[in-house]
Enzyme design. Sequence first.
Site, PDB file in Angstrom:
ATOM      1  CB  ALA A   1       7.353 -39.913 -21.302  1.00  0.00           C
TER       2      ALA A   1
ATOM      3  N   GLY B   1      11.763 -40.856 -18.187  1.00  0.00           N
ATOM      4  CA  GLY B   1      10.572 -41.211 -17.424  1.00  0.00           C
ATOM      5  C   GLY B   1      10.144 -42.643 -17.690  1.00  0.00           C
TER       6      GLY B   1
ATOM      7  CB  ILE C   1       3.271 -41.961 -21.205  1.00  0.00           C
ATOM      8  CG1 ILE C   1       1.771 -41.769 -20.929  1.00  0.00           C
ATOM      9  CG2 ILE C   1       3.622 -41.416 -22.587  1.00  0.00           C
ATOM     10  CD1 ILE C   1       1.297 -40.331 -20.903  1.00  0.00           C
TER      11      ILE C   1
ATOM     12  CG  HIS D   1      -9.934 -75.948 -18.187  1.00  0.00           C
ATOM     13  ND1 HIS D   1      -8.694 -75.537 -17.737  1.00  0.00           N
ATOM     14  CD2 HIS D   1      -9.713 -77.048 -18.976  1.00  0.00           C
ATOM     15  CE1 HIS D   1      -7.765 -76.347 -18.218  1.00  0.00           C
ATOM     16  NE2 HIS D   1      -8.354 -77.273 -18.978  1.00  0.00           N
TER      17      HIS D   1
ATOM     18  CB  ALA E   1      -9.525 -42.080 -20.874  1.00  0.00           C
TER      19      ALA E   1
ATOM     20  N   GLY F   1       7.509 -44.093 -16.492  1.00  0.00           N
ATOM     21  CA  GLY F   1       6.120 -44.207 -16.065  1.00  0.00           C
ATOM     22  C   GLY F   1       5.330 -44.947 -17.130  1.00  0.00           C
TER      23      GLY F   1
ATOM     24  CG  ASP G   1      -6.267 -36.009 -17.329  1.00  0.00           C
ATOM     25  OD1 ASP G   1      -6.837 -36.971 -16.785  1.00  0.00           O
ATOM     26  OD2 ASP G   1      -5.399 -36.136 -18.220  1.00  0.00           O
TER      27      ASP G   1
HETATM   28  P1  FAD Z   1      -8.346 -34.173 -22.238  1.00  0.00           P
HETATM   29  O1  FAD Z   1      -8.432 -35.492 -22.873  1.00  0.00           O
HETATM   30  O2  FAD Z   1      -7.014 -33.547 -22.024  1.00  0.00           O
HETATM   31  O3  FAD Z   1      -9.274 -33.219 -23.133  1.00  0.00           O
HETATM   32  C1  FAD Z   1      -9.372 -31.861 -22.906  1.00  0.00           C
HETATM   33  C2  FAD Z   1      -9.939 -31.197 -24.160  1.00  0.00           C
HETATM   34  O4  FAD Z   1     -10.261 -29.860 -23.846  1.00  0.00           O
HETATM   35  C3  FAD Z   1      -8.958 -31.161 -25.325  1.00  0.00           C
HETATM   36  O5  FAD Z   1      -9.618 -31.500 -26.508  1.00  0.00           O
HETATM   37  C4  FAD Z   1      -8.507 -29.693 -25.360  1.00  0.00           C
HETATM   38  O6  FAD Z   1      -8.146 -29.256 -26.653  1.00  0.00           O
HETATM   39  C5  FAD Z   1      -9.787 -29.012 -24.894  1.00  0.00           C
HETATM   40  N1  FAD Z   1      -9.591 -27.679 -24.293  1.00  0.00           N
HETATM   41  C6  FAD Z   1      -8.718 -27.301 -23.323  1.00  0.00           C
HETATM   42  N2  FAD Z   1      -8.918 -26.018 -22.987  1.00  0.00           N
HETATM   43  C7  FAD Z   1      -9.938 -25.569 -23.753  1.00  0.00           C
HETATM   44  C8  FAD Z   1     -10.626 -24.337 -23.861  1.00  0.00           C
HETATM   45  N3  FAD Z   1     -10.350 -23.286 -23.064  1.00  0.00           N
HETATM   46  N4  FAD Z   1     -11.610 -24.225 -24.776  1.00  0.00           N
HETATM   47  C9  FAD Z   1     -11.948 -25.278 -25.586  1.00  0.00           C
HETATM   48  N5  FAD Z   1     -11.337 -26.468 -25.503  1.00  0.00           N
HETATM   49  C10 FAD Z   1     -10.360 -26.611 -24.598  1.00  0.00           C
HETATM   50  N6  FAD Z   1      -5.586 -42.876 -20.191  1.00  0.00           N
HETATM   51  C11 FAD Z   1      -6.181 -44.061 -20.048  1.00  0.00           C
HETATM   52  O7  FAD Z   1      -7.139 -44.186 -19.284  1.00  0.00           O
HETATM   53  N7  FAD Z   1      -5.761 -45.161 -20.746  1.00  0.00           N
HETATM   54  C12 FAD Z   1      -4.705 -45.108 -21.579  1.00  0.00           C
HETATM   55  O8  FAD Z   1      -4.336 -46.109 -22.189  1.00  0.00           O
HETATM   56  C13 FAD Z   1      -4.042 -43.875 -21.753  1.00  0.00           C
HETATM   57  N8  FAD Z   1      -3.018 -43.758 -22.596  1.00  0.00           N
HETATM   58  C14 FAD Z   1      -2.430 -42.544 -22.792  1.00  0.00           C
HETATM   59  C15 FAD Z   1      -1.381 -42.461 -23.681  1.00  0.00           C
HETATM   60  C16 FAD Z   1      -0.770 -41.248 -23.920  1.00  0.00           C
HETATM   61  C17 FAD Z   1       0.371 -41.170 -24.896  1.00  0.00           C
HETATM   62  C18 FAD Z   1      -1.250 -40.075 -23.260  1.00  0.00           C
HETATM   63  C19 FAD Z   1      -0.629 -38.734 -23.532  1.00  0.00           C
HETATM   64  C20 FAD Z   1      -2.296 -40.157 -22.361  1.00  0.00           C
HETATM   65  C21 FAD Z   1      -2.891 -41.401 -22.112  1.00  0.00           C
HETATM   66  N9  FAD Z   1      -3.942 -41.531 -21.204  1.00  0.00           N
HETATM   67  C22 FAD Z   1      -4.532 -42.749 -21.024  1.00  0.00           C
HETATM   68  C23 FAD Z   1      -4.428 -40.390 -20.407  1.00  0.00           C
HETATM   69  C24 FAD Z   1      -5.703 -39.821 -21.011  1.00  0.00           C
HETATM   70  O9  FAD Z   1      -5.441 -39.400 -22.319  1.00  0.00           O
HETATM   71  C25 FAD Z   1      -6.216 -38.661 -20.166  1.00  0.00           C
HETATM   72  O10 FAD Z   1      -6.398 -39.098 -18.839  1.00  0.00           O
HETATM   73  C26 FAD Z   1      -7.545 -38.159 -20.706  1.00  0.00           C
HETATM   74  O11 FAD Z   1      -7.389 -37.711 -22.022  1.00  0.00           O
HETATM   75  C27 FAD Z   1      -8.104 -37.021 -19.850  1.00  0.00           C
HETATM   76  O12 FAD Z   1      -9.351 -36.677 -20.352  1.00  0.00           O
HETATM   77  P2  FAD Z   1     -10.001 -35.226 -20.124  1.00  0.00           P
HETATM   78  O13 FAD Z   1     -11.287 -35.265 -20.856  1.00  0.00           O
HETATM   79  O14 FAD Z   1      -9.979 -34.887 -18.696  1.00  0.00           O
HETATM   80  O15 FAD Z   1      -9.036 -34.184 -20.824  1.00  0.00           O
END
Ligand code: FAD
Length: 477
Positions: free
Chosen positions: A281, A193, A197, A456, A332, A195, A324
């Site tokens: 990835a 991948g 990541i 500048h 994020a 992409g 997400d």
């Molecule tokens: P998540 O961050 O996935 O959080 C969900 C939370 O809910 C987790 O803690 C999980 O344990 C919890 N959960 C799930 N189900 C339950 C349940 N039933 N009960 C209780 N808890 C639960 N994005 C960027 O914008 N910039 C970056 O540079 C970037 N770099 C990245 C690098 C990597 C290696 C990866 C893997 C991702 C990266 N991302 C980046 C993407 C970013 O991490 C996600 O878009 C972001 O974390 C999504 O946020 P969220 O709050 O929607 O969900």
Amino acid sequence: MTTTKNYDVVVIGAGPAGYVAAIRCAQLGLKTACVDEWLDEHGNPSLGGPCLNVGCNPSKALLDSSHHYHHILHQVKDHGITVDGARIDVVAMQRRKSKVVTMLTRGIAGLFKKNGIERLVGTGRLIGSEKVTVTALKGSNEPEKQLSAKHIIIATGSHPISLPQTPIDGVNIVDSSGALAFEEVPQRLGVIGAGVIGLELGSVWNRLGAKVTVLEALEDFLPAVDRDLASDALQVFKRQGLDIQLGSRLTASARTETGVRISYQGPQGERQIEVDKLVVAVGRKAYTEGLGAEQAGLELDERGFIVVDEHWQTNLQGVLAVGDVIGGPMLAHKGSEEGVAVAERIAGQAGHVNYETVPWIIYTWPEIAWVGSTEDELKNQGIDYRSGTFPFMAIGRARAMGEAAGKIKIIGDTNTDRILGVHIFGPQASELIAEAVVAMECDASTEDLARTIHAHPTLAEAMHEAALAVDDRAIHF
Ligand code: FAD
């Protein structure tokens, strides 16, 4: 008998969407609880979800560390600096990364306390549209808890997609979390991948000395990026040593004594390579396991994302979803903005998110950043546009830094001159893009940017010159 605790809002998930939603709800005077099940590498509860624990921030810690190392090895001599015997201590680098993570995740715990948010550790499960049960995690004796709330915000995020041809074993075949935790530099690293990541992780280990092969099934490199910039970036990344093979689809993988043998179908037919470690990835998918979506009657689409309307309302009254898990850009900051907006709507305000101005960043070096439409998207929509491009090699500050690769492209509407897209491949693109986001949020024209004084010597002068170039009046090129 289990008692039920009552809240105005219960948030399920404490990633950037959920924890920000919880903080904003509390700021608005709502009695808020947040349930999260994330455990860190030592099995301790940790707020922030993958972003803080195994995503955005730890990856940037390693990108920065590896950039320093690479810079010392290959670039500081141009500045007249000689460094003999520079070596890499991966264990120390990982220790620093873990410290960064701990500092940030504890910071969220502090913010929860400061805002009076009740933190619950466990798996949150929807029971109808006003109740959540919290089941304790393995190894804990905590009894199940019952919560009731007028509003429930689901922010359960996403998980890496796995490939049946190459199941993750956590040792030689890893996902992004595994690739952030290597304790030594693999000699040969395969990445499936190309992409965001895959390129970021490939860059880290390439800079530290791994021979990195990136296999990408698509023929096009970074299809979401402006074609012109993607083609420049591909050349630069290949020169850096990343062996990026487009149109190459993994067909099988097998463990060998020392690593993994990968078979793939590429432009030259069936090929095999052997690597020490393989990173898968290939993207992320919505995570709703344990949430009890089906039993509660929560509507998911065919790809597993929670279906919401324009105000993040699911099909269950009072149950909202952000981040997400609802799809769209898996970023994020997109989730955090939705978290703020949904909290404000619950409090009767007019929270909204402008999806047209969500910035995208790839933290390679040089970095890639963009906001708005690409030329191809505008062509497909039949929108008339003008564009201006300016190279960093004609920018004094970039020359002084020794970072002259790349360019900025600004696209404006031919009729109104409104900025429709800004695309950067170059040094500190991740910071430079903020100016473009503000400009687009304020509905600025390319002429507005062209008439804005830029200090500048700065990299931001490339933005100014690209805006002038839209009208064919760039000064320095
Ligand atoms: P998540 O961050 O996935 O959080 C969900 C939370 O809910 C987790 O803690 C999980 O344990 C919890 N959960 C799930 N189900 C339950 C349940 N039933 N009960 C209780 N808890 C639960 N994005 C960027 O914008 N910039 C970056 O540079 C970037 N770099 C990245 C690098 C990597 C290696 C990866 C893997 C991702 C990266 N991302 C980046 C993407 C970013 O991490 C996600 O878009 C972001 O974390 C999504 O946020 P969220 O709050 O929607 O969900």
